[in-house]
Design a protein around this motif. Structure first.
Motif, mmCIF file in Angstrom:
data_model
loop_
_atom_site.group_PDB
_atom_site.id
_atom_site.type_symbol
_atom_site.label_atom_id
_atom_site.label_comp_id
_atom_site.label_asym_id
_atom_site.label_seq_id
_atom_site.Cartn_x
_atom_site.Cartn_y
_atom_site.Cartn_z
ATOM 1 N N GLU A 54 72.735 -89.290 -7.769
ATOM 2 C CA GLU A 54 71.587 -88.058 -7.894
ATOM 3 C C GLU A 54 70.237 -87.533 -7.925
ATOM 4 O OE1 GLU A 54 71.003 -85.855 -11.948
ATOM 5 O OE2 GLU A 54 72.135 -87.625 -12.116
ATOM 6 N N GLN A 55 70.035 -89.170 -7.606
ATOM 7 C CA GLN A 55 68.176 -89.613 -7.169
ATOM 8 C C GLN A 55 67.803 -88.863 -6.443
ATOM 9 O OE1 GLN A 55 67.245 -93.225 -8.978
ATOM 10 N NE2 GLN A 55 66.990 -92.319 -11.118
ATOM 11 N N ALA A 56 69.107 -89.581 -5.265
ATOM 12 C CA ALA A 56 69.056 -89.314 -3.806
ATOM 13 C C ALA A 56 69.898 -87.839 -3.179
ATOM 14 C CB ALA A 56 69.538 -90.167 -3.098
ATOM 15 N N LEU A 57 69.854 -87.463 -3.833
ATOM 16 C CA LEU A 57 70.883 -85.972 -2.981
ATOM 17 C C LEU A 57 69.297 -84.831 -4.083
ATOM 18 C CD1 LEU A 57 74.201 -85.853 -4.325
ATOM 19 C CD2 LEU A 57 73.193 -85.323 -2.348
ATOM 20 N N LEU A 58 68.634 -85.278 -5.333
ATOM 21 C CA LEU A 58 67.505 -83.869 -5.350
ATOM 22 C C LEU A 58 65.972 -84.412 -4.780
ATOM 23 C CD1 LEU A 58 67.325 -84.644 -9.496
ATOM 24 C CD2 LEU A 58 67.887 -82.583 -8.637
ATOM 25 N N ALA A 59 66.142 -85.934 -4.563
ATOM 26 C CA ALA A 59 64.949 -86.306 -3.204
ATOM 27 C C ALA A 59 65.371 -85.734 -2.166
ATOM 28 C CB ALA A 59 64.810 -87.916 -2.442
ATOM 29 N N ARG A 60 66.271 -85.455 -2.016
ATOM 30 C CA ARG A 60 67.079 -84.724 -0.654
ATOM 31 C C ARG A 60 66.327 -83.198 -0.384
ATOM 32 N NH1 ARG A 60 66.623 -82.547 3.514
ATOM 33 N NH2 ARG A 60 68.088 -81.885 4.794
ATOM 34 N N HIS A 61 66.637 -82.732 -1.428
ATOM 35 C CA HIS A 61 67.278 -81.495 -1.567
ATOM 36 C C HIS A 61 65.851 -80.759 -2.752
ATOM 37 C CE1 HIS A 61 70.469 -80.941 0.742
ATOM 38 N NE2 HIS A 61 70.501 -82.153 0.458
ATOM 39 N N LEU A 62 65.138 -81.023 -3.583
ATOM 40 C CA LEU A 62 64.474 -80.091 -3.973
ATOM 41 C C LEU A 62 62.853 -80.370 -3.304
ATOM 42 C CD1 LEU A 62 64.257 -79.490 -7.193
ATOM 43 C CD2 LEU A 62 62.750 -81.802 -7.951
ATOM 44 N N PRO A 63 62.850 -81.042 -2.594
ATOM 45 C CA PRO A 63 61.669 -80.255 -2.252
ATOM 46 C C PRO A 63 61.741 -79.043 -1.528
ATOM 47 C CG PRO A 63 61.469 -82.329 -1.726
ATOM 48 C CD PRO A 63 62.915 -82.325 -2.425
ATOM 49 N N PHE A 64 62.737 -79.416 -1.089
ATOM 50 C CA PHE A 64 63.400 -77.808 -0.428
ATOM 51 C C PHE A 64 63.215 -76.207 -1.271
ATOM 52 C CE2 PHE A 64 63.707 -80.817 2.574
ATOM 53 C CZ PHE A 64 62.880 -80.650 3.284
ATOM 54 N N HIS A 65 64.016 -77.214 -2.824
ATOM 55 C CA HIS A 65 63.867 -75.659 -3.298
ATOM 56 C C HIS A 65 62.658 -74.847 -3.998
ATOM 57 C CE1 HIS A 65 64.485 -74.650 -7.353
ATOM 58 N NE2 HIS A 65 66.123 -73.792 -7.086
ATOM 59 N N ASP A 66 61.799 -76.500 -4.155
ATOM 60 C CA ASP A 66 60.808 -76.074 -4.708
ATOM 61 C C ASP A 66 59.540 -75.093 -3.920
ATOM 62 O OD1 ASP A 66 61.404 -77.602 -6.865
ATOM 63 O OD2 ASP A 66 59.987 -78.995 -6.238
ATOM 64 N N GLU A 67 59.647 -75.310 -1.983
ATOM 65 C CA GLU A 67 59.039 -74.705 -1.691
ATOM 66 C C GLU A 67 59.690 -73.161 -1.720
ATOM 67 O OE1 GLU A 67 57.290 -75.682 1.584
ATOM 68 O OE2 GLU A 67 56.794 -76.740 0.219
ATOM 69 N N GLN A 68 60.796 -72.293 -1.782
ATOM 70 C CA GLN A 68 61.168 -71.533 -2.252
ATOM 71 C C GLN A 68 60.831 -71.075 -3.381
ATOM 72 O OE1 GLN A 68 65.405 -71.464 -1.179
ATOM 73 N NE2 GLN A 68 64.682 -71.169 1.335
ATOM 74 N N PHE A 69 61.030 -71.455 -4.793
ATOM 75 C CA PHE A 69 61.366 -71.573 -5.510
ATOM 76 C C PHE A 69 59.526 -70.593 -5.937
ATOM 77 C CE2 PHE A 69 60.686 -72.369 -10.609
ATOM 78 C CZ PHE A 69 61.370 -71.317 -10.515
ATOM 79 N N HIS A 70 58.403 -71.559 -5.197
ATOM 80 C CA HIS A 70 57.024 -71.632 -5.630
ATOM 81 C C HIS A 70 56.227 -71.098 -4.601
ATOM 82 C CE1 HIS A 70 57.014 -74.369 -8.813
ATOM 83 N NE2 HIS A 70 58.188 -74.814 -8.491
ATOM 84 N N SER A 71 56.588 -69.923 -3.697
ATOM 85 C CA SER A 71 56.212 -69.273 -2.700
ATOM 86 C C SER A 71 56.906 -68.021 -2.782
ATOM 87 C CB SER A 71 56.628 -69.935 -1.690
ATOM 88 O OG SER A 71 55.386 -68.585 -0.084
ATOM 89 N N ALA A 72 55.784 -67.024 -2.868
ATOM 90 C CA ALA A 72 55.997 -65.884 -3.189
ATOM 91 C C ALA A 72 56.041 -64.980 -1.331
ATOM 92 C CB ALA A 72 54.604 -64.485 -3.285
#
Length: 194
Positions: free
Chosen positions: A86-104
């Motif tokens: 789980e930690q590896a999958l989140l480390a791989r994917h969460l930064p890109f989700h955050d990119e989309q989530f936090h930019s207009a």
């Protein structure tokens, strides 16, 4: 030859500009201004905005891969196998989700990533799936998980985990939803391997 430190500084400044203003509205002048350097100086490190954007993408992917690989290192046990995956999958994917989530400008930035960085994403996915496959091989050898009954190889399991996690980002439009989806998915998926 331009120094890597200066290129890294430019990449970080450009990343901030792209997140704030989007790709189209960010100019080479804006990036140079953010760094307090001339546009001519900026051009001595990167030939154009597309090249800078690719550098941002490469940097994000390299950091995500390094963090994901770190999650898979160390001793595996029955108690931590699911957590490590789980930690590896989140480390791989969460930064890109955050990119989309936090930019207009997420949609525009995603379009540019697709246009300019498809090979970067493909290479990153391939490397991550190899790291994950090797970790799963270790877990199988230690009899912490079983894949034999699924008739899948560890490479196929790694690919499924990676692709499914990428898909779980769709519509995850509130804080914590993506992480919760990953936890639920892995709870079901990994239970079938144990």
């Amino acid at each position: 030859m331009p120094t890597n430190n200066k290129r890294d500084s430019i990449t970080r400044a450009a990343h901030a500009q792209f997140r704030l203003y989007g790709y189209r509205k960010t100019s080479m002048e804006d990036i140079a201004g953010e760094l307090g350097i001339s546009r001519a100086s900026l051009y001595s490190y990167f030939k154009n905005k597309d090249e800078i954007f690719r550098s941002v993408s490469v940097s994000l992917h390299e950091r995500a891969l390094a963090n994901a690989k770190q999650c898979l290192l160390g001793r595996w046990s029955r108690e931590n196998a699911l957590s490590k995956i789980e930690q590896a999958l989140l480390a791989r994917h969460l930064p890109f989700h955050d990119e989309q989530f936090h930019s207009a400008h997420a949609g525009e930035l995603q379009d540019e990533y697709s246009r300019l960085c498809g090979d970067v994403v493909t290479q990153s996915n391939t490397k991550f799936q190899q790291f994950l496959k090797e970790a799963l091989d270790t877990a199988v050898e230690a009899k912490l998980i079983r894949v034999q009954s699924t008739k899948l190889s560890t490479a196929e399991v790694a690919e499924l985990l990676n692709l499914a996690t990428a898909g779980l980002k769709r519509g995850a439009d509130r804080p914590g939803l993506f992480e919760a989806r990953v936890a639920h998915f892995l709870g079901v998926f990994v239970r079938g391997l144990s």
